[in-house]
Design a protein around this motif. Structure first.
Motif, PDB file in Angstrom:
ATOM      1  N   HIS A 135       0.827  -1.209   0.000  1.00 22.84           N
ATOM      2  CA  HIS A 135       0.000   0.000   0.000  1.00 22.84           C
ATOM      3  C   HIS A 135       0.857   1.252   0.000  1.00 22.84           C
ATOM      4  O   HIS A 135       0.603   2.203  -0.723  1.00 22.84           O
ATOM      5  N   SER A 136       1.894   1.254   0.818  1.00 21.87           N
ATOM      6  CA  SER A 136       2.815   2.382   0.852  1.00 21.87           C
ATOM      7  C   SER A 136       4.151   1.917   1.395  1.00 21.87           C
ATOM      8  O   SER A 136       4.244   0.953   2.123  1.00 21.87           O
ATOM      9  N   THR A 137       5.236   2.616   0.988  1.00 26.61           N
ATOM     10  CA  THR A 137       6.571   2.143   1.308  1.00 26.61           C
ATOM     11  C   THR A 137       7.517   3.289   1.583  1.00 26.61           C
ATOM     12  O   THR A 137       7.156   4.439   1.540  1.00 26.61           O
ATOM     13  N   VAL A 138       8.836   2.954   1.829  1.00 26.51           N
ATOM     14  CA  VAL A 138       9.784   3.980   2.171  1.00 26.51           C
ATOM     15  C   VAL A 138      10.624   4.529   0.990  1.00 26.51           C
ATOM     16  O   VAL A 138      10.895   3.766   0.123  1.00 26.51           O
ATOM     17  N   SER A 139      11.665   6.208   2.381  1.00 21.13           N
ATOM     18  CA  SER A 139      12.817   6.844   1.806  1.00 21.13           C
ATOM     19  C   SER A 139      13.714   6.235   2.617  1.00 21.13           C
ATOM     20  O   SER A 139      13.340   6.376   3.569  1.00 21.13           O
ATOM     21  N   PHE A 142      14.769   4.116   6.725  1.00 23.10           N
ATOM     22  CA  PHE A 142      13.587   4.873   7.127  1.00 23.10           C
ATOM     23  C   PHE A 142      13.168   5.791   5.982  1.00 23.10           C
ATOM     24  O   PHE A 142      14.008   6.369   5.297  1.00 23.10           O
ATOM     25  N   ALA A 143      11.868   5.911   5.778  1.00 28.18           N
ATOM     26  CA  ALA A 143      11.346   6.861   4.806  1.00 28.18           C
ATOM     27  C   ALA A 143       9.878   7.116   5.108  1.00 28.18           C
ATOM     28  O   ALA A 143       9.259   6.421   5.912  1.00 28.18           O
ATOM     29  N   VAL A 144       9.336   8.132   4.444  1.00 24.99           N
ATOM     30  CA  VAL A 144       7.972   8.575   4.705  1.00 24.99           C
ATOM     31  C   VAL A 144       7.165   8.507   3.425  1.00 24.99           C
ATOM     32  O   VAL A 144       7.647   8.894   2.350  1.00 24.99           O
ATOM     33  N   HIS A 145       5.919   8.018   3.540  1.00 22.47           N
ATOM     34  CA  HIS A 145       5.000   8.001   2.410  1.00 22.47           C
ATOM     35  C   HIS A 145       3.637   8.432   2.928  1.00 22.47           C
ATOM     36  O   HIS A 145       3.062   7.771   3.800  1.00 22.47           O
ATOM     37  N   HIS A 146       3.131   9.538   2.393  1.00 21.19           N
ATOM     38  CA  HIS A 146       1.878  10.119   2.878  1.00 21.19           C
ATOM     39  C   HIS A 146       1.987  10.369   4.387  1.00 21.19           C
ATOM     40  O   HIS A 146       2.883  11.052   4.828  1.00 21.19           O
ATOM     41  N   ASN A 147       1.121   9.794   5.182  1.00 22.44           N
ATOM     42  CA  ASN A 147       1.121  10.052   6.619  1.00 22.44           C
ATOM     43  C   ASN A 147       1.707   8.900   7.426  1.00 22.44           C
ATOM     44  O   ASN A 147       1.395   8.727   8.607  1.00 22.44           O
ATOM     45  N   THR A 148       2.561   8.121   6.786  1.00 26.26           N
ATOM     46  CA  THR A 148       3.169   6.982   7.469  1.00 26.26           C
ATOM     47  C   THR A 148       4.675   6.980   7.265  1.00 26.26           C
ATOM     48  O   THR A 148       5.168   7.217   6.166  1.00 26.26           O
ATOM     49  N   GLY A 149       5.396   6.716   8.347  1.00 25.51           N
ATOM     50  CA  GLY A 149       6.829   6.505   8.265  1.00 25.51           C
ATOM     51  C   GLY A 149       7.124   5.024   8.421  1.00 25.51           C
ATOM     52  O   GLY A 149       6.493   4.340   9.234  1.00 25.51           O
ATOM     53  N   PHE A 150       8.052   4.523   7.631  1.00 19.97           N
ATOM     54  CA  PHE A 150       8.432   3.116   7.693  1.00 19.97           C
ATOM     55  C   PHE A 150       9.921   3.012   8.007  1.00 19.97           C
ATOM     56  O   PHE A 150      10.721   3.778   7.489  1.00 19.97           O
ATOM     57  N   GLY A 151      10.287   2.046   8.844  1.00 17.27           N
ATOM     58  CA  GLY A 151      11.691   1.866   9.141  1.00 17.27           C
ATOM     59  C   GLY A 151      11.958   0.577   9.870  1.00 17.27           C
ATOM     60  O   GLY A 151      11.051  -0.063  10.412  1.00 17.27           O
ATOM     61  N   VAL A 152      13.230   0.174   9.871  1.00 17.19           N
ATOM     62  CA  VAL A 152      13.657  -0.985  10.628  1.00 17.19           C
ATOM     63  C   VAL A 152      14.366  -0.477  11.878  1.00 17.19           C
ATOM     64  O   VAL A 152      15.330   0.279  11.791  1.00 17.19           O
TER      65      VAL A 152
END
Length: 327
Positions: free
Chosen positions: A7-11, A270-280
């Motif tokens: 649905h959404s992924t990282v920077s 780590f990266a941001v897509h729309h209103n979600t941040g993704f990271g390990v």
């Protein structure tokens, strides 16, 4: 074309015949990309944490360097070591198969001691250029910014940085696409924090010095037109969301710690897509035994763990290139 439920992924490479026509490459499958310490290029599904092995990159790649992604063409750029001349190379590998598709020799940085000293690369996908930060003296007291044309491999000097600081190795430079500002972190003398220099790339000058920032991951948000990340005190249980202005470098921290049962250690993925941040992130503070893929709701401050957990061993992302969002 291979697809993936995302649905959404990282920077966040040895072939002699190189592909110069990078524009012919297709964009990669959406996901989080990273290189482990065995130089394996991998992709993570940001929702499930499932890992896909893409391939092995050339041995000349330096796994501890900051990397940058050309999302449009699906290429991961990072530094490599030219063992013949003791000078760095800029290397590009395809996110589809990990094959070498770009190589620029003899960058204008110092030789034998350059590896592991904080060299940064940030790519502008639209203009097909990369911005390179590195030391130009053996004592690491002088750092410079160059631009490389990713079509012709021509390298152009932009400026020298004004202070005798060392570029931070734990935080990547962040490029703000909308205003052509590059924010480069330097270690603040005698302090456990970094100072960001803001470079106006259109006018080729350092325009401002941003706020000091404790170690933590940062990423540019296309939607918010600002830099978003996780910062806070040395106590990893007190990590908070932060926003950093792309114009002034001013940092605003959320009043409430992140809502999570896990300790959020530093992360290069780590990266941001729309209103979600993704990271390990690491569980267990400075001596992690497990790595968890987390999504952070930037509006509610809530953290969700992906089902799959990657343990320490062949998957120590803390010390390896930044992951990135493609697609």
């Amino acid at each position: 074309k291979q697809t993936e439920n995302c649905h959404s992924t990282v920077s966040m490479l040895p072939a002699l015949l190189l592909c110069a026509c990078v524009s012919a490459l297709s964009a990669a499958v959406p996901g989080l990309y990273a290189v482990d310490e065995r130089l394996n290029l991998i992709r993570l599904d940001p929702r499930t944490g499932n890992k896909t092995m893409i391939g092995h990159i050339p041995q000349e790649a330096q796994a501890e360097q900051v990397s940058s992604l050309d999302k449009k063409r699906g290429i991961l750029y990072l530094f490599g070591d030219n063992s013949t001349t003791n000078t760095p190379n800029l290397i590009g590998v395809s996110l589809n198969d990990a094959k070498l598709v770009f190589k620029s020799n003899n960058l204008p940085f110092i030789g034998e001691t350059y590896i592991g000293r904080g060299e940064h690369v940030a790519v502008d996908s639209e203009e097909q250029v990369g911005y390179l930060v590195g030391p130009v003296t053996q004592n690491l007291k002088k750092w410079a910014l160059y631009k490389i044309d990713l079509k012709t491999k021509k390298v152009t000097f932009i400026l020298n940085f004004p202070q005798n600081f060392t570029v931070s190795t734990g935080i990547a430079s962040v490029y703000c696409v909308h205003n052509h500002m590059l924010w480069v972190p330097f270690d603040a003398p005698h302090q456990p924090s970094s100072v960001f220099y803001g470079v106006d790339l259109d006018n080729k000058k350092v325009t401002t010095v941003g706020d000091k920032f404790d170690s933590g991951p940062l990423a540019y948000s296309d939607d918010k037109k600002m830099i978003v990340g996780v910062g806070g005190e040395d106590s990893f249980s007190k990590r908070v969301l932060v926003n950093m202005s792309c114009s002034t470098g001013k940092i605003t921290a959320n009043d409430q710690p992140l809502k999570t049962p896990y300790l959020l250690a530093d992360s290069d993925l780590f990266a941001v897509h729309h209103n979600t941040g993704f990271g390990v992130f690491a569980a267990g503070g400075r001596g992690p035994t497990e790595w968890h893929l987390l999504s952070i709701d930037l509006q509610t401050n809530t953290v969700t763990q992906a089902p799959a957990t990657h343990r320490k061993g062949p998957w120590q992302l803390h010390y390896y290139p930044a992951g990135a969002r493609a697609g």
